[in-house]
Design a protein around this motif. Structure first.
Motif, PDB file in Angstrom:
ATOM      1  N   ASP A 139      33.913   9.475  31.455  1.00 51.49           N
ATOM      2  CA  ASP A 139      33.819  10.121  29.882  1.00 51.49           C
ATOM      3  C   ASP A 139      33.990   8.964  28.981  1.00 51.49           C
ATOM      4  OD1 ASP A 139      33.641  12.602  31.168  1.00 51.49           O
ATOM      5  OD2 ASP A 139      35.785  12.851  30.956  1.00 51.49           O
ATOM      6  N   LEU A 140      34.834   8.005  29.332  1.00 53.46           N
ATOM      7  CA  LEU A 140      35.079   6.908  28.428  1.00 53.46           C
ATOM      8  C   LEU A 140      33.670   6.072  28.156  1.00 53.46           C
ATOM      9  CD1 LEU A 140      37.111   5.267  26.581  1.00 53.46           C
ATOM     10  CD2 LEU A 140      37.873   4.235  28.493  1.00 53.46           C
ATOM     11  N   LEU A 141      33.315   5.560  29.452  1.00 52.18           N
ATOM     12  CA  LEU A 141      31.758   4.734  29.497  1.00 52.18           C
ATOM     13  C   LEU A 141      30.959   5.553  28.776  1.00 52.18           C
ATOM     14  CD1 LEU A 141      32.128   3.216  32.955  1.00 52.18           C
ATOM     15  CD2 LEU A 141      32.837   2.121  30.665  1.00 52.18           C
ATOM     16  N   THR A 142      30.942   6.932  28.877  1.00 51.80           N
ATOM     17  CA  THR A 142      29.799   7.594  28.313  1.00 51.80           C
ATOM     18  C   THR A 142      30.055   7.623  26.704  1.00 51.80           C
ATOM     19  OG1 THR A 142      29.459   8.951  29.972  1.00 51.80           O
ATOM     20  CG2 THR A 142      28.974   9.908  27.949  1.00 51.80           C
ATOM     21  N   ASP A 154      27.564   5.834  23.680  1.00 54.05           N
ATOM     22  CA  ASP A 154      27.331   6.352  22.280  1.00 54.05           C
ATOM     23  C   ASP A 154      27.390   5.669  21.203  1.00 54.05           C
ATOM     24  OD1 ASP A 154      26.585   8.751  23.987  1.00 54.05           O
ATOM     25  OD2 ASP A 154      28.407   9.715  23.394  1.00 54.05           O
ATOM     26  N   ILE A 155      28.724   4.919  21.261  1.00 56.15           N
ATOM     27  CA  ILE A 155      28.610   3.903  20.465  1.00 56.15           C
ATOM     28  C   ILE A 155      27.837   2.718  20.296  1.00 56.15           C
ATOM     29  CG2 ILE A 155      30.658   2.142  19.506  1.00 56.15           C
ATOM     30  CD1 ILE A 155      32.682   4.037  19.822  1.00 56.15           C
ATOM     31  N   ALA A 156      27.495   2.408  21.540  1.00 57.23           N
ATOM     32  CA  ALA A 156      26.462   1.142  21.375  1.00 57.23           C
ATOM     33  C   ALA A 156      25.218   1.659  20.981  1.00 57.23           C
ATOM     34  CB  ALA A 156      26.297   0.653  23.001  1.00 57.23           C
ATOM     35  N   ALA A 208      32.257  10.159  19.071  1.00 54.95           N
ATOM     36  CA  ALA A 208      32.335   9.224  20.116  1.00 54.95           C
ATOM     37  C   ALA A 208      33.879   8.739  20.150  1.00 54.95           C
ATOM     38  CB  ALA A 208      31.520   8.033  20.078  1.00 54.95           C
ATOM     39  N   GLY A 209      34.528   8.438  18.814  1.00 48.81           N
ATOM     40  CA  GLY A 209      35.701   8.206  18.792  1.00 48.81           C
ATOM     41  C   GLY A 209      36.953   9.179  19.283  1.00 48.81           C
ATOM     42  N   ALA A 210      36.520  10.395  18.789  1.00 52.28           N
ATOM     43  CA  ALA A 210      37.409  11.574  19.491  1.00 52.28           C
ATOM     44  C   ALA A 210      37.261  11.517  21.026  1.00 52.28           C
ATOM     45  CB  ALA A 210      36.794  12.807  18.878  1.00 52.28           C
ATOM     46  N   ALA A 211      36.029  11.353  21.608  1.00 50.46           N
ATOM     47  CA  ALA A 211      36.034  11.546  22.714  1.00 50.46           C
ATOM     48  C   ALA A 211      36.646  10.332  23.642  1.00 50.46           C
ATOM     49  CB  ALA A 211      34.456  11.181  23.539  1.00 50.46           C
TER      50      ALA A 211
END
Length: 101
Positions: free
Chosen positions: A17-20, A24-26, A79-82
């Motif tokens: 989940d973190l890498l996803t 999304d940020i990238a 993405a930050g919330a995730a």
């Protein structure tokens, strides 16, 4: 230039989940003016000094205005919330440093 550094103490079950969310940020690169580069991934340090921080993200911005646009961007906020949800202890599992280069 501003280098934004995020370190995360990921929950053991949340690495994917973190890498996803990092991806999304990238993906904001090219859409957000002033976002120059994004790199992320799990720590692979041989020094054993992570102190529980398992993953990191580095983003380079042209200036503080670009960093503010990024911080306010709705896709970044999602993405930050995730990322926060994937961190052990939520927000307490994050460390952010912004360096002016």
């Amino acid at each position: 230039m501003i280098r934004h550094i995020l370190l995360v103490r990921a929950r053991p079950d949340a690495s994917d989940d973190l890498l996803t969310a990092f991806g999304d940020i990238a993906a904001l690169q090219g859409r957000l003016t002033g976002l120059l580069a994004v790199a992320f991934g799990p720590s692979r340090s041989p020094e054993d000094l992570e102190r529980g921080y398992t993953h990191g993200l580095v983003a380079d911005f042209t200036d503080h205005d670009a960093l503010r646009r990024y911080a306010d961007d709705p896709e970044h906020r999602t993405a930050g919330a995730a990322i926060t949800a994937a961190a052990a202890d939520g927000r307490d599992g994050l460390l952010v440093v912004d360096l002016e280069l």
